[in-house]
Design an enzyme around this catalytic site. Structure first.
Site, mmCIF file in Angstrom:
data_model
loop_
_atom_site.group_PDB
_atom_site.id
_atom_site.type_symbol
_atom_site.label_atom_id
_atom_site.label_comp_id
_atom_site.label_asym_id
_atom_site.label_seq_id
_atom_site.Cartn_x
_atom_site.Cartn_y
_atom_site.Cartn_z
ATOM 1 N N GLY A 14 0.828 -1.210 0.000
ATOM 2 C CA GLY A 14 0.000 0.000 0.000
ATOM 3 C C GLY A 14 0.855 1.250 0.000
ATOM 4 N N ALA A 15 1.962 1.183 -0.750
ATOM 5 C CA ALA A 15 2.959 2.265 -0.706
ATOM 6 C C ALA A 15 2.673 3.388 -1.698
ATOM 7 C CB ALA A 15 4.349 1.677 -0.971
ATOM 8 N N ARG A 17 0.085 5.497 -1.763
ATOM 9 C CA ARG A 17 -0.634 6.674 -1.240
ATOM 10 C C ARG A 17 -0.564 6.681 0.280
ATOM 11 N NH1 ARG A 17 -6.011 5.741 -1.851
ATOM 12 N NH2 ARG A 17 -5.953 3.707 -2.849
ATOM 13 N N ASN A 91 0.884 -2.670 5.284
ATOM 14 C CA ASN A 91 0.129 -1.426 5.456
ATOM 15 C C ASN A 91 -1.163 -1.382 4.640
ATOM 16 O OD1 ASN A 91 -0.230 1.689 5.747
ATOM 17 N ND2 ASN A 91 -0.040 1.302 3.538
ATOM 18 N N SER A 143 -5.428 -0.701 13.473
ATOM 19 C CA SER A 143 -6.190 0.535 13.681
ATOM 20 C C SER A 143 -6.726 0.526 15.108
ATOM 21 C CB SER A 143 -7.381 0.588 12.717
ATOM 22 O OG SER A 143 -8.303 1.583 13.132
ATOM 23 N N TYR A 156 -14.220 -4.098 8.885
ATOM 24 C CA TYR A 156 -12.905 -3.458 8.991
ATOM 25 C C TYR A 156 -12.292 -3.694 10.377
ATOM 26 C CZ TYR A 156 -9.497 0.413 8.931
ATOM 27 O OH TYR A 156 -8.351 1.177 9.005
ATOM 28 N N ALA A 157 -13.107 -3.490 11.430
ATOM 29 C CA ALA A 157 -12.604 -3.679 12.800
ATOM 30 C C ALA A 157 -12.220 -5.132 13.045
ATOM 31 C CB ALA A 157 -13.648 -3.220 13.811
ATOM 32 N N ILE A 189 -6.251 9.464 10.516
ATOM 33 C CA ILE A 189 -5.133 10.045 9.779
ATOM 34 C C ILE A 189 -5.665 10.717 8.516
ATOM 35 C CG2 ILE A 189 -2.795 9.552 8.940
ATOM 36 C CD1 ILE A 189 -3.398 8.433 11.791
ATOM 37 N N GLU A 238 4.129 -5.895 20.408
ATOM 38 C CA GLU A 238 3.525 -4.649 20.916
ATOM 39 C C GLU A 238 2.533 -4.086 19.884
ATOM 40 O OE1 GLU A 238 4.111 -2.589 24.136
ATOM 41 O OE2 GLU A 238 2.222 -2.545 23.095
#
Ligand code: NAP
Length: 248
Positions: A14-15, A17, A91, A143, A156-157, A189, A238
């Site tokens: 996903g680089a 944008r 990503n 997220s 999505y969640a 974001i 983490e």
């Protein structure tokens, strides 16, 4: 002056944008060579051209993360052309927001397939190369809604919560090999993904953020550079929230 990631070889999905583009740019800034993945070849190539200007080797691999064999082929090509892989950044992500009662199964399946299974496909293919690195890193963008849930975002969640479990499991599998596996949980974001929200929705969200603003993709990219660097060598499993305090 040498950067924090001089000579490292990184693959970023996903680089083309938003957050992925900013992560790729910061990794390049710190000295990493890059393989950039997304579906749209022209956008990817424009990003690559810009980053080559920093003196880095940058290759583009247009691929849909839903296509397993194509993903495996792209990862092998990345490893062959860069001469190894040290860092993987999962990503790429999509949304298909809808209240559950109105959610079409095909949309649910597509979101899970790209966001969760896509990260599985990339990481599985890249893992054996990353395990050979002395500085192996897997960094996945989840997220805050994967931690808190969000009405209208069940698919999505669920995909993002799945990535948290994926991260912690893989961290346990790879710790003895010296590979750290971490996730970054962004809040809201300023990217194409959130540009779809109305100004009223954006204002309502911003009001809930203790720091009173949405983040820029650079806020996430700085966290990714830290986790990719030797400074984070003892951090694994983490989930780092970068959310202005939204989900504390
Ligand atoms: P974005 O601006 O919509 O960009 C998404 C990126 O993913 C694009 O490069 C897109 O490339 C790529 N992509 C989408 N579907 C793909 C597929 N099937 N195969 C390969 N690449 C694909 O999104 P963003 O806001 O930067 O978000 C990046 C990540 O952060 C996502 O995982 C998102 O869930 C997460 N995140 C974002 C926010 C936010 O507020 N923006 C908050 C929390 C988490 P193409 O268009 O070329 O396919």
């Amino acid at each position: 002056m040498s950067g924090l990631l001089e000579g490292r070889k990184a693959l970023v999905t996903g680089a083309s944008r938003g957050i992925g583009r900013a992560v790729a740019a910061q990794l390049a800034q710190e000295g990493a060579d890059l393989a950039l993945l997304a579906t749209k070849a022209d956008l990817l190539e424009a990003v690559a051209e810009e980053l080559r200007g920093l003196g880095r080797k940058v290759i583009t691999l247009p691929v849909d993360l839903a296509n397993g064999p194509a993903v495996a082929e792209a990862v092998e090509k990345a490893k062959a052309e860069l001469g190894g892989l040290d860092i993987v950044v999962n990503n790429a992500g999509i949304t298909a927001d809808q209240l559950l009662l109105r959610q079409k199964e095909e949309d649910w399946v597509r979101v899970l397939d790209v966001n969760l299974t896509g990260a599985f496909r990339v990481t599985k293919a890249a893992c054996r190369h990353v395990m050979k690195s002395k500085h192996g890193r897997v960094i996945t963008i989840t997220s805050v809604v994967g931690l808190t849930g969000n009405a209208g975002q069940a698919a999505y969640a669920a995909s993002k919560a799945g990535l948290v479990g994926f991260t912690k499991s893989l961290a346990q599998e790879l710790a003895s090999r010296g590979v750290t596996v971490n996730a970054i949980a962004p809040g809201f974001i300023d990217t194409d993904m959130t540009a779809a929200l109305t100004p009223e929705q954006q204002a309502a969200i911003t009001q809930k953020i203790p720091m009173g603003r949405m983040a820029s993709p650079l806020d996430i990219a700085h966290a990714a550079v830290f986790l990719a660097s030797d400074r984070a060598a003892y951090i694994t499993g983490e989930v780092l929230r970068v959310d202005g305090g939204l989900a504390m």
